[in-house]
Structures are given as structure tokens and as C-alpha cells.
Write an enzyme that holds these catalytic residues in place. Structure first.
Site, PDB file in Angstrom:
ATOM      1  N   SER A   1      -0.433  15.153   7.959  1.00 51.64           N
ATOM      2  CA  SER A   1      -1.235  14.079   7.038  1.00 51.64           C
ATOM      3  C   SER A   1      -3.226  15.908   6.629  1.00 51.64           C
ATOM      4  O   SER A   1      -3.525  16.605   8.244  1.00 51.64           O
ATOM      5  CB  SER A   1      -2.491  13.286   8.002  1.00 51.64           C
ATOM      6  OG  SER A   1      -3.965  13.252   7.964  1.00 51.64           O
TER       7      SER A   1
ATOM      8  N   LYS B   1       0.849  14.176   3.622  1.00 51.37           N
ATOM      9  CA  LYS B   1      -0.333  13.154   2.615  1.00 51.37           C
ATOM     10  C   LYS B   1      -1.386  13.788   2.687  1.00 51.37           C
ATOM     11  O   LYS B   1      -1.776  14.830   3.385  1.00 51.37           O
ATOM     12  CB  LYS B   1      -0.991  12.144   4.049  1.00 51.37           C
ATOM     13  CG  LYS B   1      -1.767  11.588   4.569  1.00 51.37           C
ATOM     14  CD  LYS B   1      -1.574  10.366   5.151  1.00 51.37           C
ATOM     15  CE  LYS B   1      -3.100  10.223   5.865  1.00 51.37           C
ATOM     16  NZ  LYS B   1      -2.881   8.759   6.895  1.00 51.37           N
TER      17      LYS B   1
ATOM     18  N   LYS C   1      -5.599  13.833   1.533  1.00 53.49           N
ATOM     19  CA  LYS C   1      -6.529  13.087   1.649  1.00 53.49           C
ATOM     20  C   LYS C   1      -7.455  13.520   0.348  1.00 53.49           C
ATOM     21  O   LYS C   1      -8.020  14.141   0.352  1.00 53.49           O
ATOM     22  CB  LYS C   1      -8.086  13.483   3.166  1.00 53.49           C
ATOM     23  CG  LYS C   1      -7.382  13.533   4.660  1.00 53.49           C
ATOM     24  CD  LYS C   1      -7.419  12.010   5.102  1.00 53.49           C
ATOM     25  CE  LYS C   1      -7.110  11.318   6.314  1.00 53.49           C
ATOM     26  NZ  LYS C   1      -7.162   9.872   6.821  1.00 53.49           N
TER      27      LYS C   1
ATOM     28  N   ASP D   1      -4.398   9.553   0.700  1.00 57.22           N
ATOM     29  CA  ASP D   1      -5.535   8.659   1.366  1.00 57.22           C
ATOM     30  C   ASP D   1      -6.821   8.487   1.361  1.00 57.22           C
ATOM     31  O   ASP D   1      -7.329   9.955   1.760  1.00 57.22           O
ATOM     32  CB  ASP D   1      -5.060   8.771   2.742  1.00 57.22           C
ATOM     33  CG  ASP D   1      -5.641   7.884   3.670  1.00 57.22           C
ATOM     34  OD1 ASP D   1      -6.213   7.140   3.566  1.00 57.22           O
ATOM     35  OD2 ASP D   1      -5.943   7.790   5.169  1.00 57.22           O
TER      36      ASP D   1
ATOM     37  N   GLU E   1      -3.599   5.777  -0.333  1.00 60.15           N
ATOM     38  CA  GLU E   1      -3.197   4.513   1.110  1.00 60.15           C
ATOM     39  C   GLU E   1      -4.838   3.955   1.149  1.00 60.15           C
ATOM     40  O   GLU E   1      -5.789   5.363   1.095  1.00 60.15           O
ATOM     41  CB  GLU E   1      -3.594   5.673   2.771  1.00 60.15           C
ATOM     42  CG  GLU E   1      -3.760   4.964   4.178  1.00 60.15           C
ATOM     43  CD  GLU E   1      -3.450   5.825   4.916  1.00 60.15           C
ATOM     44  OE1 GLU E   1      -2.420   6.631   5.212  1.00 60.15           O
ATOM     45  OE2 GLU E   1      -3.480   5.593   6.378  1.00 60.15           O
TER      46      GLU E   1
ATOM     47  N   ASP F   1      -4.565   0.854   5.716  1.00 59.78           N
ATOM     48  CA  ASP F   1      -5.042   1.469   7.213  1.00 59.78           C
ATOM     49  C   ASP F   1      -6.115  -0.072   7.587  1.00 59.78           C
ATOM     50  O   ASP F   1      -6.026  -0.463   7.854  1.00 59.78           O
ATOM     51  CB  ASP F   1      -5.130   3.000   6.706  1.00 59.78           C
ATOM     52  CG  ASP F   1      -5.564   3.458   8.455  1.00 59.78           C
ATOM     53  OD1 ASP F   1      -5.631   2.541   9.189  1.00 59.78           O
ATOM     54  OD2 ASP F   1      -5.590   4.374   8.510  1.00 59.78           O
TER      55      ASP F   1
ATOM     56  N   LYS G   1      -1.648   1.460  13.723  1.00 56.58           N
ATOM     57  CA  LYS G   1      -2.374   1.946  14.147  1.00 56.58           C
ATOM     58  C   LYS G   1      -2.635   1.362  15.362  1.00 56.58           C
ATOM     59  O   LYS G   1      -3.008  -0.061  15.592  1.00 56.58           O
ATOM     60  CB  LYS G   1      -3.613   2.653  13.783  1.00 56.58           C
ATOM     61  CG  LYS G   1      -3.871   3.685  12.824  1.00 56.58           C
ATOM     62  CD  LYS G   1      -4.873   4.402  12.593  1.00 56.58           C
ATOM     63  CE  LYS G   1      -4.560   5.224  11.671  1.00 56.58           C
ATOM     64  NZ  LYS G   1      -5.579   5.687  10.785  1.00 56.58           N
TER      65      LYS G   1
ATOM     66  N   GLY H   1      -2.142   8.080  12.372  1.00 55.71           N
ATOM     67  CA  GLY H   1      -2.565   9.122  13.795  1.00 55.71           C
ATOM     68  C   GLY H   1      -4.202   8.987  13.461  1.00 55.71           C
ATOM     69  O   GLY H   1      -4.667   8.766  12.714  1.00 55.71           O
TER      70      GLY H   1
HETATM   71  O1  OSB Z   1      -7.081   7.458   7.818  1.00 57.19           O
HETATM   72  O2  OSB Z   1      -4.717   7.388   8.942  1.00 57.19           O
HETATM   73  C1  OSB Z   1      -6.391   7.822   8.557  1.00 57.19           C
HETATM   74  C2  OSB Z   1      -6.928  10.653  11.444  1.00 57.19           C
HETATM   75  C3  OSB Z   1      -8.415   9.687  12.152  1.00 57.19           C
HETATM   76  C4  OSB Z   1      -8.979   8.768  11.427  1.00 57.19           C
HETATM   77  C5  OSB Z   1      -8.067   8.199  10.418  1.00 57.19           C
HETATM   78  C6  OSB Z   1      -7.475   8.829   9.657  1.00 57.19           C
HETATM   79  C7  OSB Z   1      -6.947   9.686  10.349  1.00 57.19           C
HETATM   80  C8  OSB Z   1      -6.025  10.748   9.795  1.00 57.19           C
HETATM   81  C9  OSB Z   1      -5.254  11.405  10.648  1.00 57.19           C
HETATM   82  O3  OSB Z   1      -4.789  11.058   8.819  1.00 57.19           O
HETATM   83  C10 OSB Z   1      -3.708  11.778  11.463  1.00 57.19           C
HETATM   84  C11 OSB Z   1      -3.146  12.148  12.362  1.00 57.19           C
HETATM   85  O4  OSB Z   1      -3.073  13.310  11.377  1.00 57.19           O
HETATM   86  O5  OSB Z   1      -3.421  12.013  13.469  1.00 57.19           O
HETATM   87 MG    MG Z   2      -5.958   6.337   6.585  1.00 55.41          MG
END
Ligand code: OSB
Ligand code: MG
Length: 385
Positions: A135, A161, A163, A188, A213, A238, A262, A290
Site C-alpha cells: 500500500s 495499491k 492511496k 484506496d 477500495e 474496508d 482486518k 493492514g
Molecule cells: O485503509 O487500508 C487502509 C493504513 C492505516 C489505516 C488504513 C489503511 C492503511 C493502509 C496501510 O492502507 C496498509 C499497510 O501497509 O499496513
Molecule cells: Mg483501506
């Protein structure tokens, strides 16, 4: 299984690189680590609440309060036949899934260590390696983004992925797609868009994304269903999937074609398994999300990802992308083929560096059954248990 002692620590670990989502940028990770002791063995659970209530309504402070005042009295000194019995024992506590999950997941680790079995086996997992994705947060420039994506593809990760948020979306995707035509790619939005953005989001359809996402708000199932009908690209939820029941409603409404699991968001491993099984029954593929976990939470995520319907690469990457050093030694590593080996020792199966935990600790609290004896005799609590 009996939990004789519950230790809470608030830790602060510097991130190797800042991480930016649509709700902000962080440079350090602040999180609660739960340690449970019973039968001469310890189990660990990492809480995925953050400092601020931006990803979810929980924070480290709310989780601390809920665990200390409401979870601990319901689990300390209670005989549980199996860790799957913990979540139902916490039913009187509404919400606060991250607080519940931190304790519940530590109980699974404790149980697995007491049984001498890897956590994956106790959870019902079926594989010994998992597929890893990354991510990539919002960057200062498109050039930075492009360089980061190139580095992660070179490292072997199986999907990228990125953001997105309003103002950092179509150009960012265009930049990555123009350079990497075939890479498995997804975005995402962390709930940054509204129903009025449907036409804008539909422009993402031309980039052959695996999924988008959580484009809309964190409790918005109805508008996600409308958006999914408008998009060719699969919607993955999510933030919205806070319970198995919400997932059932989201699937029935057509609000998503993929779900991110999660365990912290749904209250732990037992609820994650129920969610996984629900998705299997409806033909919905899942992947493991994550929350920038340390090696301890990361190991837990790896074990859960061994269940069969985790058929897409998860946000579970190498320790070195996040912390240097990590709280575990050796750290989690990703092989050149983009997979991670499932630790084979008892429980989480990773070696925890207590000295590093001590150094990162900002606050600590230890509860035993005698400490909470007074709470247990409190007539108000008794009435709820
Ligand atoms: O939306 O998946 C998410 C990190 C913190 C809060 C929300 C998210 C995330 C990530 C990081 O996308 C995923 C990772 O590398 O741990
Ligand atoms: Mg997410």
C-alpha cells in the site's frame, strides 16, 4: 485456558517513511500492545486503533479505557474452552472492536502457544506462504510516486495499491499505468468521495484496476451499491465492514464485489473467520488489510491470511518498509517471488524483542484477577456480565 494477567502498553515506534492517506500524514506509529499470561505462557495482541479517530471512531485512549474497565473484568480468571469463546463473552460491550480484538487475538496466540501449534493451524489455515502486496501512500509528487512504485515492483510485490483522494487520483493512476501497463493495480480512497463523485470515479474504469477500495463514507452501504452499479471496476469495502451482519447486508445490496478483512475492525480472529466464511459462501474474494502493524500484528495477519478464501494479495509487506528495527527479530521478509513464509513455531511463531518493546513503551498497566476483584463485585458490572 485461563488468563491470569493482562498487560497493556502504549508504544511509539518511528516509521521508516511517513504514511499519508486521505485523512492525513503520520510519521510515528502509536499503538497498544496487549500481553496475556496463563499457564506459564504469554500471548500477544496488537491493537490497530490509532491516535486519532480518523480511520475509525476508536483511538488508543478509548481502547485503553475499554480494555481496562470492561474487557479485562470479563476475561481475567475466566475458564475459556477455546479462544473463539472470548468475543461472545464481550457481547455486552457495544462496538469497540479494535479494543476487543487486541485481547481476543492475544488469547488465540496464548492458546496456540499452550497447544504448541502455529496460529495458522489453530485458525484453520491451509497454506504455508502468502501473497504480498504493498500500500503506497499519497506522495509529495507524481515523480516520487512513480519511483516508489518502481521500487516495490522490483522487490517482487504481487500487487500495488495506491492511496487516492480528490486532487490526487486520475493523474496518479495515469502516471503508474503509463509506466507499468500490466502491473496488478488498485486504489484506496479511505472514504474520501461522495455520491456526487460517481461520474468522476467512473473515469477510473479505463485503467483496468483490480478494485477501488472504500470510495465513499465509512457507514455508507446504500450509496456504495449505487456506485457499484455505475462502475465497471469492482468496489472493495474496508471501513464500512465493521461486523459480519453489515457484510451480509452489503453483499445482498450489491455494494461491493470484494471485501478487505482486518481482524481489528471486526473484533478479532473468530469474527474474521465468520466473515471469511460468509464471503466464501457468496463468491466474494477477500484479502487481508493492514494497519501499519509492527512485526507482532503483522505475524498475526500472516497467519489469518492462510485461510483459503484469502485469494488476493494482502497489505502485508516486509517489516523494513515500516520499522527499522522491528519489534521482532528476524523481521518479516518478502521473497523475490512476492510471497511471505508463514512462521512455523508455536503461536505467532516470531521472536519478540522485549528490549525493543521496553524502549518504545510510553505507558504501561498490569491487571490481574485480584486487581479487578473489586470491579467484579461491582453490582453494576455483575448485572452486565
Ligand atoms: O485503509 O487500508 C487502509 C493504513 C492505516 C489505516 C488504513 C489503511 C492503511 C493502509 C496501510 O492502507 C496498509 C499497510 O501497509 O499496513
Ligand atoms: Mg483501506
Amino acid at each position: 485456558m485461563k488468563i491470569e494477567r493482562l498487560e497493556l502498553r502504549l508504544l511509539k515506534l518511528p516509521l521508516v517513511h511517513f504514511f499519508e492517506t486521505s485523512f492525513g500524514r503520520i510519521h510515528d506509529k502509536h499503538f497498544i500492545l496487549v500481553r496475556l499470561d496463563g499457564g506459564g505462557v504469554s500471548g500477544f495482541g496488537e491493537c490497530v486503533a490509532e491516535q486519532d479517530p480518523y480511520y475509525s471512531s476508536e483511538t488508543n485512549d478509548t481502547a485503553w479505557h475499554i480494555i481496562e474497565s470492561f474487557v479485562a473484568p470479563r476475561v481475567l480468571d475466566v475458564e475459556f474452552a477455546h479462544p473463539r469463546d472470548l468475543f461472545p463473552a464481550l457481547k455486552a460491550i457495544r462496538g469497540h472492536n479494535m479494543a476487543k480484538a487486541a485481547v481476543e487475538m492475544a488469547a488465540w496466540d496464548l492458546f496456540a502457544r499452550q497447544s504448541g501449534a502455529p496460529l495458522a493451524r489453530v485458525l484453520g489455515g491451509t497454506r504455508d506462504r502468502i501473497a504480498s502486496g504493498v500500500s503506497i501512500g499519497i506522495q509529495d509528487s507524481l515523480a516520487d510516486l512513480s519511483a516508489k512504485v518502481a521500487r516495490e515492483i522490483d522487490a517482487g510485490y504481487r500487487r500495488i495499491k495506491i492511496k487516492i483522494k480528490p486532487g490526487w487520483d486520475l493523474d496518479a493512476v495515469e502516471t503508474v499505468r503509463a509506466r507499468f501497463a500490466a502491473v496488478p493495480l488498485m486504489v484506496d480512497a479511505n472514504a474520501a468521495y461522495t455520491r456526487d463523485d460517481a461520474d468522476h470515479l467512473a473515469q477510473l474504469d479505463r485503467y483496468d484496476l483490480m478494485m477501488i477500495e472504500q470510495p465513499l463514507d465509512y457507514d455508507d452501504i446504500g450509496d456504495h451499491a449505487t456506485l457499484q452499479r455505475r462502475l465497471k471496476t469492482a468496489v472493495c469495502l474496508d471501513e464500512s465492514i465493521k461486523t459480519v451482519n453489515i457484510a451480509r447486508e452489503a453483499i445482498a445490496a450489491g455494494a461491493c464485489r470484494i471485501i478487505n478483512i482486518k481482524p481489528g475492525r471486526v473484533g478479532g480472529f473468530a469474527e474474521s473467520i465468520r466473515l471469511h466464511d460468509l464471503c466464501t459462501a457468496h463468491g466474494i474474494p477477500v484479502w487481508h488489510g493492514g494497519m501499519l502493524e509492527s512485526g507482532i500484528g503483522r505475524a498475526a495477519n500472516i497467519h489469518l491470511s492462510t485461510l483459503p478464501n484469502f485469494s488476493l494479495p494482502g497489505d502485508i509487506a516486509a517489516s523494513k518498509r515500516y520499522f527499522d528495527p522491528d519489534l521482532i527479530d528476524p523481521p518479516i521478509e518478502v521473497a523475490a517471488d512476492g510471497t511471505i513464509a508463514v512462521p512455523q513455531g508455536p503461536g505467532l511463531g516470531v521472536a519478540i524483542r522485549q528490549d525493543r518493546i521496553d524502549r518504545a513503551t510510553l505507558r504501561q498497566s498490569v491487571l490481574t484477577s485480584s486487581d479487578i476483584g473489586s470491579l467484579k463485585s461491582d453490582p453494576d458490572l455483575k448485572a452486565q456480565v
